[in-house]
Enzyme design. Structure first.
Site, PDB file in Angstrom:
ATOM      1  CD  GLU A   1      45.863  20.382  23.897  1.00 19.74           C
ATOM      2  OE1 GLU A   1      46.199  19.914  24.985  1.00 19.74           O
ATOM      3  OE2 GLU A   1      46.685  20.914  23.112  1.00 19.74           O
ATOM      4  CE1 TYR A   2      38.432  14.749  20.974  1.00 22.60           C
ATOM      5  CE2 TYR A   2      39.263  14.095  18.817  1.00 22.60           C
ATOM      6  CZ  TYR A   2      38.463  13.847  19.927  1.00 22.60           C
ATOM      7  OH  TYR A   2      37.717  12.706  19.985  1.00 22.60           O
ATOM      8  CG  ASP A   3      43.313  16.942  15.164  1.00 17.95           C
ATOM      9  OD1 ASP A   3      42.415  16.096  15.413  1.00 17.95           O
ATOM     10  OD2 ASP A   3      43.214  17.814  14.281  1.00 17.95           O
TER      11      ASP A   3
ATOM     12  CB  SER B   1       6.881  -0.234  17.122  1.00 13.96           C
ATOM     13  OG  SER B   1       5.892  -1.207  17.091  1.00 13.96           O
ATOM     14  CG  LEU B   2       6.211   4.234  20.520  1.00 12.51           C
ATOM     15  CD1 LEU B   2       6.710   5.666  20.363  1.00 12.51           C
ATOM     16  CD2 LEU B   2       5.858   3.962  21.966  1.00 12.51           C
TER      17      LEU B   2
ATOM     18  CD  GLU C   1      10.655  10.861  25.550  1.00  7.79           C
ATOM     19  OE1 GLU C   1      11.264  10.271  24.634  1.00  7.79           O
ATOM     20  OE2 GLU C   1      10.465  10.364  26.666  1.00  7.79           O
TER      21      GLU C   1
ATOM     22  CE  LYS D   1       7.228   7.560  16.174  1.00  3.25           C
ATOM     23  NZ  LYS D   1       7.912   7.323  14.911  1.00  3.25           N
TER      24      LYS D   1
ATOM     25  CG  ASP E   1      11.548  10.292  10.255  1.00  2.00           C
ATOM     26  OD1 ASP E   1      11.482   9.058  10.456  1.00  2.00           O
ATOM     27  OD2 ASP E   1      11.127  10.838   9.231  1.00  2.00           O
TER      28      ASP E   1
ATOM     29  NE  ARG F   1      11.240  -1.824  16.826  1.00  2.13           N
ATOM     30  CZ  ARG F   1      10.352  -2.271  15.954  1.00  2.13           C
ATOM     31  NH1 ARG F   1      10.637  -2.262  14.675  1.00  2.13           N
ATOM     32  NH2 ARG F   1       9.187  -2.710  16.347  1.00  2.13           N
TER      33      ARG F   1
ATOM     34  CD  GLU G   1      14.688   6.774  16.157  1.00  2.00           C
ATOM     35  OE1 GLU G   1      14.536   6.015  17.137  1.00  2.00           O
ATOM     36  OE2 GLU G   1      14.004   6.696  15.130  1.00  2.00           O
TER      37      GLU G   1
ATOM     38  CE1 TYR H   1      13.654   5.655  21.841  1.00  2.59           C
ATOM     39  CE2 TYR H   1      14.542   7.472  20.567  1.00  2.59           C
ATOM     40  CZ  TYR H   1      14.044   6.185  20.630  1.00  2.59           C
ATOM     41  OH  TYR H   1      13.942   5.447  19.487  1.00  2.59           O
TER      42      TYR H   1
ATOM     43  CE  LYS I   1       9.273   7.382  25.262  1.00  6.46           C
ATOM     44  NZ  LYS I   1      10.726   7.486  25.233  1.00  6.46           N
TER      45      LYS I   1
ATOM     46  CE  LYS J   1       4.451   8.615  12.741  1.00  8.33           C
ATOM     47  NZ  LYS J   1       4.003   7.409  12.162  1.00  8.33           N
TER      48      LYS J   1
ATOM     49  CB  CYS K   1      -7.666 -11.791 -12.433  1.00  6.33           C
ATOM     50  SG  CYS K   1      -5.929 -11.712 -11.981  1.00  6.33           S
TER      51      CYS K   1
ATOM     52  CB  CYS L   1      -4.649 -15.511 -13.908  1.00  3.85           C
ATOM     53  SG  CYS L   1      -6.115 -15.391 -12.873  1.00  3.85           S
TER      54      CYS L   1
ATOM     55  CB  CYS M   1      -8.065 -12.797  -8.852  1.00  5.85           C
ATOM     56  SG  CYS M   1      -7.486 -14.235  -9.749  1.00  5.85           S
TER      57      CYS M   1
ATOM     58  CB  CYS N   1      -4.046 -16.062 -10.051  1.00  7.29           C
ATOM     59  SG  CYS N   1      -3.592 -14.327 -10.289  1.00  7.29           S
TER      60      CYS N   1
HETATM   61  S1  IVH Z   1      10.157   5.133  22.762  1.00  5.08           S
HETATM   62  C1  IVH Z   1       8.659   1.196  24.200  1.00  5.08           C
HETATM   63  N1  IVH Z   1      10.806   7.606  22.221  1.00  5.08           N
HETATM   64  O1  IVH Z   1       9.657   5.602  17.161  1.00  5.08           O
HETATM   65  C2  IVH Z   1       8.905   2.509  23.575  1.00  5.08           C
HETATM   66  N2  IVH Z   1      10.644   6.081  20.405  1.00  5.08           N
HETATM   67  O2  IVH Z   1       7.170   3.993  16.561  1.00  5.08           O
HETATM   68  C3  IVH Z   1       9.943   2.484  22.555  1.00  5.08           C
HETATM   69  N3  IVH Z   1      11.227   7.027  18.223  1.00  5.08           N
HETATM   70  O3  IVH Z   1      10.918   2.346  17.281  1.00  5.08           O
HETATM   71  C4  IVH Z   1      10.131   3.690  21.773  1.00  5.08           C
HETATM   72  N4  IVH Z   1      11.689   9.059  18.940  1.00  5.08           N
HETATM   73  O4  IVH Z   1      12.511   4.239  16.600  1.00  5.08           O
HETATM   74  C5  IVH Z   1      10.557   6.388  21.717  1.00  5.08           C
HETATM   75  N5  IVH Z   1      11.426   9.810  21.896  1.00  5.08           N
HETATM   76  C6  IVH Z   1      11.184   8.609  21.404  1.00  5.08           C
HETATM   77  C7  IVH Z   1      11.309   8.323  20.019  1.00  5.08           C
HETATM   78  C8  IVH Z   1      11.017   7.039  19.561  1.00  5.08           C
HETATM   79  C9  IVH Z   1      11.636   8.255  17.889  1.00  5.08           C
HETATM   80  C10 IVH Z   1      11.027   5.910  17.280  1.00  5.08           C
HETATM   81  C11 IVH Z   1      11.683   4.606  17.662  1.00  5.08           C
HETATM   82  C12 IVH Z   1      10.583   3.599  17.782  1.00  5.08           C
HETATM   83  C13 IVH Z   1       9.502   4.232  16.969  1.00  5.08           C
HETATM   84  C14 IVH Z   1       8.163   3.773  17.475  1.00  5.08           C
END
Ligand code: IVH
Length: 690
Positions: A42-44, A89-90, A121, A123, A125, A144, A179, A231, A295, A319, A413, A416, A431, A437
Site C-alpha cells: 500500500e505504501y509503495d 557538549s557535556l 537518558e 547516552k 553513541d 554539530r 542523535e 532529546y 538533566k 560514562k 630528543c 632532533c 626537547c 626541532c
Molecule cells: S544533551 C546541552 N542528551 O552526547 C546538552 N546529549 O557529550 C546537549 N548525546 O553532543 C546534549 N545522547 O551528541 C544529550 N540523551 C542525550 C544524549 C546526548 C547522546 C551526545 C550528544 C552530545 C554529547 C555530549
C-alpha cells in the site's frame, strides 16, 4: 479513483497533500510505534501515485513530499550553518561519587537542600544533529561541527524516514536536536555487504553513521539505514514546555522518536538505579550507548543554572566503565609534541576492544612506565573509554619473557637530537630544540590549522608534514605567504621562480586554487581562535576565550605579556599564576614575537565582540564579589554578571568598577573604600541587572 492525467490542478494539490499526510502517518506508525499503519504494498502504491501526480504538476511538489526525502548531491562540499544557540557538549564523570558531587554542586548553586528531579537518558553513541522547523516545516538540518558552526546536512537528514518533515501545533521557529545513529543490526549488515564487495568496512556503528550522514550525495545516505532519537532543542520562538519530561511529550506528539528508556528520577538512589538498569540492558539494546545523561528536569532551574564555557551546569554524562582487552606490547616509541613534550607510545599487537581495533596506547610519561614497569614484550591489559586514547592498565607479570629489559627513557630528543630535560616538579621531559626541532615545528603547524584554531581544512596533517619537510612551510606565517610565493612574488625579478605547487605530484591547478581560497578565507580571524592557535602551553580554547573577553584586542594582551605584566591576567577567574607564567614566557621568546608580527602583517585579528548583552550596565565592567549573598549563591551571581558582559575578578584593584557586598564582607570592601570604588549591596546589584 481518477487517473492522474484526469486530475485538475486543484484536485492534484489536494491529493498531494493527502498523500504526504498519509505517508507521514505511516512513517510514524512504522518507526515510532512499531505498528505498521499501511502495508508495504500500500505504501509503495501511494509513493507511485505521488510520483505520477508530481510528474504532471511539478509546480505543486510540496516541500514535505515523500519524494523529496532524497535530494540532489551538493557539489562543493557542505555549506556552513551558524548555530544561533550553540550545540554544547557535556561534562563527563565515571563514578556514582562524581555524580553525587555534581548533584551537590547543583544544589549548592541553587542554594537548596531539597531533592531535585533529574531526567535520566541513555547516552546514544552517534552524532548529534539539529533540525530546524519554520511554521511547522523542516527547513534545515545541521551537524554539530565545533558547536557554533556546523555543516548543512538538510538533504541527508531528510532521507531518514523517522524525521518528521511537517509538525502540527509547533512553535513558529523550532530547532529539535538529537542523535543520529546506526543500529547494531544495520551496521553488521552493511559491513558484511562491504566485506563481500571488497570495500573498506567501518570500525563501529558510530563511524558508520558518521560516514553515512556526511555524504555529499544524499542518495548514499538514503541507502545506509540511519535512525535517530530527539532529546533537546535549540532556538525556539515560544517554549511551550516547562520540563524535560514535558518536552518529551511534545516531541512524541510531533512524531519524533524519543528513547523509551528515559526515566524521571527524584533522588540519588533512583539515579543510581537508572544507571545500573541501563548497564544491564546495554548489550541487548539494538543500538550502542556509552553512558547515561542526567538533566535537571525543570527548565526554570536549568535556566538559573546556566552554562560553563562549553557545557551546561544542569546536565552531566555518566560514562560506562572502560572496556578492556589483553594484548602484547611490540615496541615503545617516543613522540614529540607541539610543546616539546616527549610522550611514550606503545605499539600493540592489534586487538579488538569493545568493537574497535586498537593498535597503539599512550604510556603518558617516564614515571608512568616506571611505576607500572612496562616493557617491550609484555602482555598487558589495555582499556578504551569513550574518545580517549587507549591506555595500558596493567602488566601481566606471569607472561613476561625471561630476557625482558627495563625500558630506558631517552634523555635526547629522538627527532632532533637536542637534550631532553625534565624540570623539577614536572612529569614530562621536554626537547630543548624549540622550533629547530622538526617534530615541534610540525605539531605547532598542525595545531595552528586545527579545527578550533584557524580551521583550514585543506591543510591536513599529511600535507603539513610534506610541506614542512620540503621547506615550503616552516612556521605559521608561511601559510599566508604561500600563494604569493607560489606565483614567484609580485616583483618582476623573481617572476617565474615560484613554488608552482600545481606541478607537484598529486596536485593540480584546481586543488592548489582550492587550498589558497581555504587559506584566504581565514585572513580575518576571531581573537579567541587566534590566541588558541598560537599554541601557548596550557592555553586551551576555554582559556583563550577568557583572555579574549578580558583584553578585547590582541595588542592589549601582547603588550602586557611582553612587559611581563600578569596582574590583569591572574585577576581573571580561571587563570592561575602558572598559566600566566607560560604566557609571559611565550612572549619573551624572540622567534615567537617574530612569527606573531609576521602573521599580523598577513591577517586581521578581530576585536573580541562578546555575544553577551552589550547594552547592559555591566558590559565591560570589572566586578568583585565579597561577603555572603542572601538571594542567590555567589556562583549564580557571578554567572549572571558574566552573562551581562562583566568580568568577575577575585581581588580589588584600581581596575575594579564595582564591588558587590554581601553580609560579613571582609577586607575587599575596605580596600574598595580606600580606592574610592563604588560598592553595591545585593539589592542595588539586583536592581542594576534586572
Ligand atoms: S544533551 C546541552 N542528551 O552526547 C546538552 N546529549 O557529550 C546537549 N548525546 O553532543 C546534549 N545522547 O551528541 C544529550 N540523551 C542525550 C544524549 C546526548 C547522546 C551526545 C550528544 C552530545 C554529547 C555530549
Amino acid at each position: 479513483m481518477k487517473k492522474a492525467t484526469e486530475l485538475n490542478k486543484q484536485e492534484a494539490a489536494a491529493e498531494l497533500e493527502y498523500l504526504a499526510a498519509e505517508m507521514a502517518k505511516s512513517d510514524i506508525a512504522y518507526y515510532q510505534n512499531d505498528a505498521p499503519y499501511l502495508s508495504d504494498a500500500e505504501y509503495d502504491r501511494l509513493k507511485r501515485r505521488n510520483r505520477e501526480i508530481e510528474e504532471l504538476f511539478p509546480d505543486l511538489i510540496r516541500p514535505d513530499s515523500p519524494s523529496r526525502r532524497v535530494g540532489a548531491a551538493v557539489k562543493n562540499g557542505f555549506s556552513k550553518v551558524n548555530h544561533r544557540f550553540p550545540m554544547l557538549s557535556l561534562g563527563d564523570v565515571f563514578s556514582i561519587e562524581e555524580v553525587e558531587d555534581f548533584i551537590l554542586g547543583v544544589k549548592r548553586f541553587l542554594n537548596t537542600a531539597e531533592d531535585i528531579a533529574f531526567m535520566s537518558e541513555p547516552k546514544i553513541d552517534g552524532l548529534s544533529f539539529s533540525a530546524r522547523y519554520e511554521n511547522g516545516r523542516f527547513v534545515q538540518g545541521a551537524t554539530r561541527g565545533d558547536g557554533s558552526t556546523g555543516e548543512d546536512i538538510t538533504e541527508n537528514l531528510k532521507t531518514i524516514r523517522q524525521l518528521p518533515l511537517t509538525l502540527k501545533n509547533a512553535p513558529q521557529i523550532l530547532e529539535i536536536r538529537g542523535e543520529v545513529y546506526m543500529s547494531k543490526e544495520d551496521f553488521f549488515t552493511l559491513n558484511e555487504k562491504y566485506a563481500v564487495e571488497g570495500k573498506k568496512t567501518f570500525a563501529n556503528p558510530r563511524n558508520a553513521a558518521a560516514g553515512s550522514l556526511r555524504q555529499l550525495d544524499p542518495r548514499i545516505t538514503a541507502e545506509r539505514k540511519l535512525s535517530l532519537f530527539a532529546y533537546t532543542w535549540g532556538e525556539v520562538s515560544e517554549r511551550v514546555w516547562d520540563s524535560q519530561e514535558d518536552f518529551f511529550k511534545h516531541l512524541k506528539d510531533w512524531g519524533f522518536p524519543v528513547n523509551p528508556n528515559n526515566t524521571l528520577c527524584r533522588s540519588i538512589p533512583e539515579i543510581e538505579k537508572s544507571f545500573e538498569r541501563l548497564m544491564e540492558i546495554r548489550a541487548s539494546l539494538p543500538y550502542d550507548i556509552d553512558g547515561v545523561v542526567y538533566k535537571v528536569n525543570s527548565i526554570a532551574l536549568q535556566e538559573r543554572l546556566g552554562f560553563l564555557t562549553r557545557t551546561p551546569r544542569w546536565a552531566i554524562a555518566h560514562k560506562f566503565p572502560a572496556e578492556q582487552a589483553l594484548t602484547l606490547i611490540k615496541d615503545i616509541r617516543i613522540q614529540v609534541g607541539r610543546t616539546g613534550a616527549l610522550t611514550p607510545v606503545a605499539d600493540l599487537e592489534p586487538v579488538n576492544v569493545g568493537g574497535v581495533i586498537v593498535s597503539h596506547a599512550t604510556l603518558h610519561n617516564e614515571d608512568e612506565i616506571k611505576r607500572k614497569d612496562i616493557r617491550i614484550g609484555d602482555t598487558v591489559i589495555v582499556q578504551r573509554a569513550g574518545d580517549v586514547i587507549p591506555q595500558v592498565v596493567e602488566v601481566i607479570r606471569e607472561k613476561r619473557p625471561a630476557d625482558s629489559q627495563e625500558f630506558e627513557f631517552p634523555h635526547f630528543c629522538p627527532i632532533c637530537g637536542a637534550h631532553a630535560i625534565r624540570e623539577e616538579d614536572e612529569a614530562v621531559r621536554r626537547c630543548t630544540g624549540g622550533l629547530t626541532c622538526p617534530a615541534q615545528a610540525i605539531e605547532r603547524l598542525i595545531h595552528f590549522v586545527s579545527r578550533d584554531a584557524f580551521d583550514i581544512a585543506g591543510l591536513g596533517q599529511k600535507i603539513v608534514e610534506d610541506f614542512y619537510r620540503e621547506g615550503i612551510l616552516q612556521n605559521p606565517a608561511d601559510i599566508f605567504t604561500l600563494e604569493n610565493r607560489n606565483r614567484g612574488g609580485d616583483d618582476l625579478f623573481s617572476a617565474g621562480q615560484g613554488l608552482h605547487l600545481e606541478r607537484k605530484e598529486g596536485w593540480g591547478k584546481k586543488s592548489v586554487e582550492n587550498l589558497f581560497s581555504a587559506i584566504n578565507a581565514k585572513r580575518i580571524i576571531s581573537l579567541p581562535r587566534f590566541i588558541y592557535a598560537l599554541g601557548i602551553r596550557q592555553v586551551g580554547s576555554a582559556t583563550a576565550l577568557l583572555i579574549a573577553k578580558n583584553y578585547g584586542t590582541f595588542e592589549h594582551f601582547m603588550q602586557d605579556m611582553v612587559n611581563k605584566e600578569t596582574g590583569r591576567l591572574v585577576s581573571v577567574d580561571g587563570i592561575g599564576a602558572a598559566m600566566a607564567t607560560d604566557m609571559v614566557e611565550f612572549f619573551q621568546e624572540e622567534h615567537n614575537i617574530k612569527i606573531v608580527n609576521e602573521l599580523l602583517q598577513q591577517i586581521t585579528v578581530e576585536e573580541y565582540a562578546d555575544s553577551v548583552n552589550y547594552d547592559s550596565p555591566l558590559a565591560g565592567k570589572t566586578v568583585v564579589f565579597t561577603g555572603t549573598l542572601q538571594k542567590m549563591t555567589r556562583s549564580e551571581a557571578k554567572a549572571k554578571a558574566q552573562n551581562l558582559g562583566a568580568k568577575v575578578a577575585g581581588s580589588v584593584s584600581k581596575n575594579t568598577d564595582y564591588v558587590i557586598q554581601g553580609a560579613d564582607a571582609g577586607s575587599k570592601a575596605a580596600k574598595a573604600d580606600e580606592l574610592g570604588i563604588e560598592i553595591l549591596n545585593e539589592d542595588k546589584f539586583l536592581e542594576l541587572i534586572s
